[in-house]
Design a protein around this motif. Structure first.
Motif, PDB file in Angstrom:
ATOM      1  N   ILE A  99      46.079  31.596  45.061  1.00 43.22           N
ATOM      2  CA  ILE A  99      45.055  32.284  44.083  1.00 43.22           C
ATOM      3  C   ILE A  99      45.546  33.664  43.726  1.00 43.22           C
ATOM      4  CG2 ILE A  99      43.931  33.004  46.344  1.00 43.22           C
ATOM      5  CD1 ILE A  99      42.118  32.300  42.840  1.00 43.22           C
ATOM      6  N   ASN A 100      45.619  33.850  42.559  1.00 45.27           N
ATOM      7  CA  ASN A 100      45.722  35.256  42.058  1.00 45.27           C
ATOM      8  C   ASN A 100      44.698  35.876  41.349  1.00 45.27           C
ATOM      9  OD1 ASN A 100      48.675  34.815  42.733  1.00 45.27           O
ATOM     10  ND2 ASN A 100      48.977  33.817  40.956  1.00 45.27           N
ATOM     11  N   ILE A 101      44.485  37.402  41.544  1.00 42.98           N
ATOM     12  CA  ILE A 101      43.328  37.774  40.901  1.00 42.98           C
ATOM     13  C   ILE A 101      44.071  39.077  40.189  1.00 42.98           C
ATOM     14  CG2 ILE A 101      41.288  39.234  41.451  1.00 42.98           C
ATOM     15  CD1 ILE A 101      40.974  37.798  44.025  1.00 42.98           C
ATOM     16  N   GLY A 102      43.567  39.258  38.926  1.00 44.41           N
ATOM     17  CA  GLY A 102      44.172  40.567  38.193  1.00 44.41           C
ATOM     18  C   GLY A 102      42.935  41.180  37.573  1.00 44.41           C
ATOM     19  N   TRP A 103      43.072  42.525  37.655  1.00 39.04           N
ATOM     20  CA  TRP A 103      42.039  43.264  37.357  1.00 39.04           C
ATOM     21  C   TRP A 103      42.812  44.795  37.059  1.00 39.04           C
ATOM     22  CZ3 TRP A 103      40.097  47.633  39.470  1.00 39.04           C
ATOM     23  CH2 TRP A 103      38.815  48.495  38.801  1.00 39.04           C
ATOM     24  N   ALA A 104      42.143  45.560  36.095  1.00 40.44           N
ATOM     25  CA  ALA A 104      42.305  46.938  35.915  1.00 40.44           C
ATOM     26  C   ALA A 104      41.079  47.495  35.262  1.00 40.44           C
ATOM     27  CB  ALA A 104      43.498  47.135  34.794  1.00 40.44           C
ATOM     28  N   PRO A 105      40.835  48.804  35.564  1.00 44.03           N
ATOM     29  CA  PRO A 105      39.614  49.479  35.115  1.00 44.03           C
ATOM     30  C   PRO A 105      39.662  49.170  33.554  1.00 44.03           C
ATOM     31  CG  PRO A 105      40.904  51.010  36.513  1.00 44.03           C
ATOM     32  CD  PRO A 105      41.715  49.558  36.279  1.00 44.03           C
ATOM     33  N   GLU A 106      38.364  48.900  33.137  1.00 46.05           N
ATOM     34  CA  GLU A 106      38.023  48.423  31.635  1.00 46.05           C
ATOM     35  C   GLU A 106      38.387  47.281  31.030  1.00 46.05           C
ATOM     36  OE1 GLU A 106      36.237  51.147  30.171  1.00 46.05           O
ATOM     37  OE2 GLU A 106      36.397  52.341  31.890  1.00 46.05           O
ATOM     38  N   VAL A 107      39.091  46.680  32.227  1.00 43.44           N
ATOM     39  CA  VAL A 107      39.645  45.139  31.625  1.00 43.44           C
ATOM     40  C   VAL A 107      39.094  44.027  32.486  1.00 43.44           C
ATOM     41  CG1 VAL A 107      41.996  43.803  31.571  1.00 43.44           C
ATOM     42  CG2 VAL A 107      41.864  46.362  31.371  1.00 43.44           C
ATOM     43  N   PRO A 108      38.675  42.807  31.788  1.00 38.90           N
ATOM     44  CA  PRO A 108      37.850  41.960  32.508  1.00 38.90           C
ATOM     45  C   PRO A 108      38.939  41.264  33.446  1.00 38.90           C
ATOM     46  CG  PRO A 108      37.881  41.554  30.214  1.00 38.90           C
ATOM     47  CD  PRO A 108      38.668  42.868  30.392  1.00 38.90           C
ATOM     48  N   MET A 109      38.384  40.842  34.713  1.00 40.73           N
ATOM     49  CA  MET A 109      39.011  40.309  35.698  1.00 40.73           C
ATOM     50  C   MET A 109      39.553  38.663  35.458  1.00 40.73           C
ATOM     51  SD  MET A 109      37.852  38.660  39.235  1.00 40.73           S
ATOM     52  CE  MET A 109      37.012  37.395  38.544  1.00 40.73           C
TER      53      MET A 109
END
Length: 168
Positions: A99-109
């Motif tokens: 399982i990999n989660i990608g996220w950054a402020p102002e960007v959808p997960m």
């Protein structure tokens, strides 16, 4: 000096807020993944239930270890539910692989993961794919499609003839 301290405080505040939001997003995504993984494994168990009528078939719940990466890029090992389907002297293991989660402020997960089906003699890797809250597709060699009772039964029927006897 106060400008430097204000800059430091602002940088620290922004960092803290971003890290806390990243942790919150990761926790929510992992919770959703675990729930959907449990639902998928329970679904597979019910989809193969008619096979219980056959002599030499059994299904057993087992625990798998798989890799995870959170929204901050931290890697860890997780444990999750899976199944061992036994057909006389051969078996299939079905369980989570990553399982990999990608996220950054102002960007959808973006959250992606997979459950892998492994059996001795299988010609290709078989994966059930997870994306942003749902297991909705599978791939097996050049075959792919939506996941569900009928498609899983068809997929399983195509895999079974390939299986070899397990070493005992």
């Amino acid at each position: 000096m106060s400008n430097h301290l204000n800059a430091l405080k602002n940088a620290a505040r922004n960092h803290i807020e971003t890290r806390m939001e990243s942790s919150r997003v990761s926790q929510q995504a992992f919770q959703e993944w675990r729930e959907q993984l449990r639902n998928l494994i329970n679904g597979v168990a019910s989809w193969v239930h008619p096979l219980h009528e056959l002599d030499g078939f059994s299904v057993k719940g087992i625990e798998f270890t798989y890799s995870s990466t959170d929204a901050s890029g931290r890697k860890a090992e997780q444990k999750g539910p899976g199944l061992k389907l036994t057909f006389a002297d051969t078996e299939l293991l079905i369980g989570p692989s990553y399982i990999n989660i990608g996220w950054a402020p102002e960007v959808p997960m973006l959250c992606s993961g997979a459950v892998t089906i492994v059996g001795l003699g299988m010609k290709d890797t078989c994966q059930l794919h997870y994306f942003n809250g749902a297991f909705n597709t599978f791939t097996y060699g050049d075959k792919n499609g939506p996941i569900g009772d009928i498609s899983f039964s068809t997929l399983l029927a195509s895999i079974l003839p390939e299986l070899k006897a397990s070493a005992t």
